[in-house]
Design an enzyme around this catalytic site. Sequence first.
Site, PDB file in Angstrom:
ATOM      1  N   ARG A 171      -8.037  29.789  25.729  1.00 45.84           N
ATOM      2  CA  ARG A 171      -9.005  28.890  26.394  1.00 45.84           C
ATOM      3  C   ARG A 171      -9.587  27.405  25.988  1.00 45.84           C
ATOM      4  O   ARG A 171     -10.383  26.873  25.837  1.00 45.84           O
ATOM      5  CB  ARG A 171      -9.432  28.752  27.762  1.00 45.84           C
ATOM      6  N   SER A 222     -10.619  31.402  36.714  1.00 42.56           N
ATOM      7  CA  SER A 222     -12.607  32.334  36.655  1.00 42.56           C
ATOM      8  C   SER A 222     -12.726  31.282  35.588  1.00 42.56           C
ATOM      9  O   SER A 222     -13.129  30.712  34.845  1.00 42.56           O
ATOM     10  CB  SER A 222     -11.216  32.669  34.830  1.00 42.56           C
ATOM     11  N   GLU A 313     -15.257  28.954  31.357  1.00 45.91           N
ATOM     12  CA  GLU A 313     -14.366  28.462  30.797  1.00 45.91           C
ATOM     13  C   GLU A 313     -14.222  27.215  31.885  1.00 45.91           C
ATOM     14  O   GLU A 313     -13.513  26.566  31.232  1.00 45.91           O
ATOM     15  CB  GLU A 313     -13.002  29.427  31.610  1.00 45.91           C
TER      16      GLU A 313
END
Length: 321
Positions: A171, A222, A313
């Site tokens: 990520r 998420s 995130e």
Amino acid sequence: MPNANLDTDSHLHIEENVPLAPFTSFRIGGPARFLIGAQNLRQLKGALRFAHKLNLPFCILGGGSNLLISDDGFPGVSIRLLMDRVTLSGGMVQVQGGFDLTTLVHRTVGWGLSGLESLAGIPGTVGGAVRGNAGAYGGAIGDVLATVSALDATTLQTVTLRHDQCAFGYRDSRFKREPGLIVTGALLALTPGNPDDIRTKVAETLAKREAKQLSCDRSAGSFFMNPKVTDPGLIRRFEEDQGVRCRECRIPAGWLIDQAGLRSLSVGGAAVSHRHANYLVNTGTATAAEMVELARLVRREVRLKLGVVLKEEVSTLGVVI
Ligand SMILES: Cc1cc2nc3c(=O)[nH]c(=O)nc-3n(C[C@H](O)[C@H](O)[C@H](O)COP(=O)(O)OP(=O)(O)OC[C@H]3O[C@@H](n4cnc5c(N)ncnc54)[C@H](O)[C@@H]3O)c2cc1C
């Protein structure tokens, strides 16, 4: 009321005081002082020049599926990246940064090209996905990128970066660390395959997501990244509980949040989803302030109860978690 005017020099459609909530999957966020849609590179440069001229900050909006915007909005120029062309040439796919990722997955299936199957069902644009190296089930978009084109927001020069210059990680990417680089396009190196097999893999990914109810409304997917865990006892507990090996010592943040007993915890209209503990959802009336308070609470409890520090995130604009 939003005002609209046309900057005749660069043919920009400039709107003022536009609520940003409808442009995000959270449906949260106050107004942008200015909002400009960029349908091509010229308009993107024009929007940046407009921001420079007024000495205002800018931000890029992709699909808004990974973005928490302050209740006060954004006091600068929000630029919606609407560049959305895709072409197939010599087996390589050239796609612009504003192209919808889900549509791209289906388009490549039709072309008999394999490589994006694990990304099926991830909302947002190609540009947003490249920046965050979006992925699922062990695959990420960075794995199939040959080059990325980006516009340097300061010099207004376009650069083309090879895969090894993009610093892709979990990520993570160079574009996340250098917000002045706007992803305008990408060249994908996909592998020819049997369209039926590729279609089946896409269907399997979508079925897995459906089973886990990963298409939840009014969330950003998420909220926290899956942290690397060093406590062997916690890793063993996770592996025994879930019957799977943990990958690269990363434990799903959702499992940790669940173990900390936080499923369904809420602050005002913001709640930990009862379906997926790493999804923080707007149940209808949530403000950014409530979402931030909830996220901080979750992070604090997980740290106190399990000794693990969660990092978000989700991208933020005007708020700090
Ligand atoms: C239901 C749901 C499920 C999800 N599942 C997953 C998943 O399985 N895996 C996963 O990785 N993510 C998942 N996400 C998160 C999200 O879909 C991805 O992060 C997506 O790639 C974000 O793209 P976007 O265009 O919506 O970015 P945005 O939300 O618009 O922007 C996110 C950040 O990227 C910046 N940005 C956007 N476009 C550009 C650009 N062209 N150049 C430079 N910076 C840019 C923005 O300024 C912002 O800081 C999910 C989200 C939802 C709502």
